[in-house]
Structures are given as C-alpha cells and as structure tokens.
Design a protein around this motif. Sequence first.
Motif, short mmCIF file in Angstrom:
data_model
loop_
_atom_site.label_atom_id
_atom_site.label_comp_id
_atom_site.label_asym_id
_atom_site.label_seq_id
_atom_site.Cartn_x
_atom_site.Cartn_y
_atom_site.Cartn_z
N THR A 74 0.86 -1.18 0.00
CA THR A 74 0.00 0.00 0.00
C THR A 74 0.89 1.24 0.00
OG1 THR A 74 -0.12 0.17 2.42
CG2 THR A 74 -1.77 -1.21 1.32
N ALA A 75 0.36 2.33 -0.51
CA ALA A 75 1.15 3.55 -0.61
C ALA A 75 1.57 4.04 0.78
CB ALA A 75 0.37 4.63 -1.34
N CYS A 76 0.68 3.93 1.76
CA CYS A 76 1.02 4.39 3.11
C CYS A 76 2.05 3.47 3.77
CB CYS A 76 -0.23 4.48 3.97
SG CYS A 76 -1.34 5.84 3.54
N GLY A 77 1.89 2.16 3.56
CA GLY A 77 2.86 1.22 4.12
C GLY A 77 4.25 1.45 3.58
N LEU A 78 4.35 1.62 2.26
CA LEU A 78 5.66 1.85 1.65
C LEU A 78 6.22 3.22 2.02
CD1 LEU A 78 7.90 0.81 -0.10
CD2 LEU A 78 6.65 1.56 -2.13
N GLN A 79 5.34 4.22 2.12
CA GLN A 79 5.81 5.55 2.50
C GLN A 79 6.38 5.54 3.91
OE1 GLN A 79 5.88 8.38 0.47
NE2 GLN A 79 7.17 9.13 2.13
N SER A 80 5.82 4.71 4.80
CA SER A 80 6.37 4.63 6.15
C SER A 80 7.80 4.09 6.13
CB SER A 80 5.47 3.75 7.04
OG SER A 80 5.47 2.41 6.60
N LEU A 81 8.10 3.18 5.20
CA LEU A 81 9.48 2.71 5.04
C LEU A 81 10.35 3.82 4.47
CD1 LEU A 81 11.70 0.55 4.96
CD2 LEU A 81 10.83 -0.14 2.71
N ILE A 82 9.84 4.54 3.47
CA ILE A 82 10.61 5.64 2.87
C ILE A 82 10.92 6.70 3.92
CG2 ILE A 82 10.49 7.52 1.19
CD1 ILE A 82 8.85 5.62 -0.60
N ASN A 83 9.97 6.96 4.80
CA ASN A 83 10.21 7.95 5.86
C ASN A 83 11.35 7.52 6.77
OD1 ASN A 83 8.07 9.40 4.84
ND2 ASN A 83 6.62 8.75 6.42
N GLU A 84 11.54 6.21 6.93
CA GLU A 84 12.59 5.70 7.81
C GLU A 84 13.92 5.58 7.08
OE1 GLU A 84 12.42 4.73 11.17
OE2 GLU A 84 10.50 5.78 11.14
N GLU A 127 16.42 -2.25 7.85
CA GLU A 127 15.84 -3.23 8.77
C GLU A 127 14.32 -3.14 8.83
OE1 GLU A 127 16.06 -6.43 11.46
OE2 GLU A 127 17.57 -5.56 10.14
N GLN A 128 13.79 -1.92 8.72
CA GLN A 128 12.34 -1.75 8.84
C GLN A 128 11.56 -2.42 7.71
OE1 GLN A 128 10.57 -0.65 11.23
NE2 GLN A 128 11.99 0.47 12.54
N LEU A 153 5.66 0.03 13.00
CA LEU A 153 7.01 -0.21 12.54
C LEU A 153 7.74 -1.14 13.49
CD1 LEU A 153 6.08 2.43 11.06
CD2 LEU A 153 8.48 3.12 11.04
N GLY A 154 8.97 -1.47 13.17
CA GLY A 154 9.78 -2.26 14.07
C GLY A 154 10.29 -1.43 15.23
N PRO A 155 10.82 -2.07 16.27
CA PRO A 155 11.29 -1.33 17.45
C PRO A 155 12.57 -0.54 17.17
CG PRO A 155 11.77 -3.66 17.67
CD PRO A 155 10.94 -3.53 16.43
N LYS A 156 12.73 0.53 17.93
CA LYS A 156 13.95 1.33 17.85
C LYS A 156 14.97 0.80 18.86
CE LYS A 156 11.08 5.43 17.04
NZ LYS A 156 10.65 6.74 17.61
N ASN A 157 16.21 0.68 18.42
CA ASN A 157 17.33 0.28 19.29
C ASN A 157 16.98 -0.93 20.15
OD1 ASN A 157 19.81 0.25 20.48
ND2 ASN A 157 19.66 2.28 21.41
N PRO A 158 16.66 -2.07 19.53
CA PRO A 158 16.23 -3.25 20.31
C PRO A 158 17.29 -3.77 21.27
CG PRO A 158 16.61 -3.81 18.00
CD PRO A 158 16.66 -2.33 18.07
N GLN A 159 18.56 -3.59 20.93
CA GLN A 159 19.60 -4.10 21.83
C GLN A 159 19.56 -3.38 23.18
OE1 GLN A 159 21.68 -6.80 21.18
NE2 GLN A 159 22.00 -6.58 23.39
N ALA A 160 19.33 -2.07 23.15
CA ALA A 160 19.23 -1.32 24.40
C ALA A 160 18.04 -1.79 25.22
CB ALA A 160 19.11 0.17 24.10
N VAL A 161 16.96 -2.18 24.56
CA VAL A 161 15.75 -2.63 25.27
C VAL A 161 16.02 -3.94 26.01
CG1 VAL A 161 13.35 -3.37 25.01
CG2 VAL A 161 14.21 -1.46 23.65
#
Length: 394
Positions: free
Chosen positions: A259-269, A301-302, A322-330
């Motif tokens: 979907t355009a929104c799904g792909l745009q969320s990747l582009i934003n990242e 990664e996203q 989206l996927g988590p940010k900095n998973p190693q720190a978590v």
Amino acid sequence: MNILIGVGIAIAGLGGFVLFLWLLFEWQYKTRQGNLLEFDSGVWQFLTYEPEHYRLELLLTATNHTRNLDVFLVEVNPILSLLSSDNLDEIHSKVQLRSRHPNTGSRNDNYWESYIVNPNQSTGVEIQIDLSGKNLEELKTAWVRVCYTIYGPAGREEKIKHCIIPLQFPDANQRERWRPTPDADVLPIRTHILSAGDNPVEVMQRYVISHAQAGDIVTIAETPIAIMQGNFYHPSDIKPQWLAKRLCYYFKSTSSLATACGLQSLINESGAWRVAFAFVVGSLAKAIFRVPGVFYMLAGEQARLIDDVTGTLPPYDQFIVLGPKNPQAVVDEIKAGTGLEAAIVDVNDLRRVKVLASTSGVSENLLNQALLMNPAGNAAEQTPIVLIRPNTPT
C-alpha cells in the motif's frame, strides 16, 4: 547590433538573477518548520477503579518545536471509542476536557479556548473519562482520538493524536500451563493490551517475575516493543509521495509494503533514494539471477518489520506499526531490571524465527528450537511474552 547584444545580455543576466532569487526564496520556504506543534504520548491513571465505575485521567503535553514562531492551538476535541468482548448497551461514558496552560486557570465547560504556544514552549491538556455500567470488566481498551487544530505560518491544520488506554488486566499470579519442546519448556504469558504508556521492564516485572526462576530466558515480540515506544502511525498521518504511490503495486498483496502508506512509512525511515536503489537492484537480482529478497536486504531493517493495517490485534489493526527502535538497548534494560536473559523476536506461523536482539547469555539455536511452533500465536491470544526454561543450563 552591439546595443541589441548588450541589451540581450543584460536581460539574460537580470533573468538569471531573478531566477536565483526565486530559487533562494523557495529554498528558504521549503526549509522552514511551519506549524511544528506536536503532542506527546501522554500519561494516564485510574482515579477510580470499581466494579461498576471507572474514572480515568489522561494528561497530554503539546509542545511548539519551532525555533522562533508562535503556533496557536485553537481547537481540541477528544473522541472516545471503547473496545469490549461484550456489547456496550449498558455502559455509559462521559468525557471532560480541561486546559492546563502555564500560569492560567482552566475552563470546566469542555470548551477549548485558543491558546498561543510560544517557540520551544508547551501547554497541557487534561482529559477525564468517566465510565459506569454493569459490564465494565469486559472492557479491553479505551481508544481516545484527540482531534486538534493548529494555526500559524503554515495556515490551519487539523491533526489527530491517538491514545490507547488498557482497561482489562490479566492476573499476573494466575497459574499458566508450560508447554514442552525438545530442549526447553515454554510459557506464553498473557498481558493487558500494551500501549505507548507502558514500559518493557515494568511489564516484565508485573507479569513475568512471578513465573520465572534463575536461568530462564524471556522473549517478547517486536511489535509490542514498537507500540510501547510509540513507533506506530495512523494512515491519515502518512502522506504518500510519488515514489510510494508507484512502487507499492510491485509488491505482493500480502506484503505490508503493498500500500502507498505502508511503503511511505518505510521511505520515511530509510529515505527515498535508498528505497529506490533497493527496488532497482532487487528487481534485477530477481529477474536476471533468480535471487529473491535482495530488496529487503538493501532497503533497511524496517522493510521486514513493518506491519500494515490489519497486521496487529485491535485497536492497532487500524495503524501501521514499525519495528522497534534500538532493540539491543531494550533487552539490556530488561536484563538489568529483571535479572533474566532477554530477546526481542519476530516469529510467525510459517516456522520462521528472527532474533532482532538478545542479551549475551542467550543461545539463538535454543530460541529457534523453542519458538519454532510460535507458542505466542499470531491471532488475538494477547500473549506477546514467552518465558523459556532450558532443560539444561545455558
């Protein structure tokens, strides 16, 4: 003739100068921040939690992130949706809105009075929710859409802040059934519907510690971690651009990038150039060399972690997660807060286990074996945590 040539050069020079000024003017406009006023995720608490009466307080902070421009917060309108396992016929709800402006009083008539938020300053919004009725124990979550309007140099803009508040909390001490696997026993652990107001360490302390012992490994799915970090977006907040609208048609319909929104969320990242490059190289690798998956290796990664609408249980089925940010720190924080080895995993019913991050004492081979049958489930089990107890010390 020389005069005409001179006039022509002068006109060309003047035109070039005007063009330069126009481009400079446009560049300045494009780099301005505009109406950059945003709400935080908010904090909430129960003021009353009785069998037939809940009263909740939600506090949000709106901050003007512009460097030198005022932004007006001209309207705030909270809209409440309740999610329940039963009907809502006998449940009554009331929503009250109050301002919490610095150094000023607040109104009690649910009217939001326009307020100027100065650069790098904040103001507060208080929302109280009163619920009464006989089936409150069946309520799972309250979804508060905080519709607000901002006004400033970029004009008038309408936005929505989404706040998810859990209303149903499983008994952390309830005895659960362990499931055997060849090298370990596993225990799926039920939690409340997690939200941006939750903290991974506190969730583990609340639901896991009473079941755990030394040597256990606690795993949690990647989506709940992203949700607790607030790393999810409603499609209405994502504005698909040229690239996303065209490339999304080339992905399988089951993909979260179809979907355009799904792909745009990747582009934003990841950035438009990186996604475009990954698409071209990935397409050539698949068409010429029959090598699939190159796009996902190059696009960031996203690309593999995004869950589009319907990818998660309600009310997050309305969001792109989206996927988590900095998973190693978590996972390091979870180990420090609980003493347990920890991992963030992406598991599905196709017998695929991906470990996003883990603490030093975790064996990925053990995780793959223990989680192969996806004990947490992919439906509405509401068991994002799996406790693993190795048959032999790790």
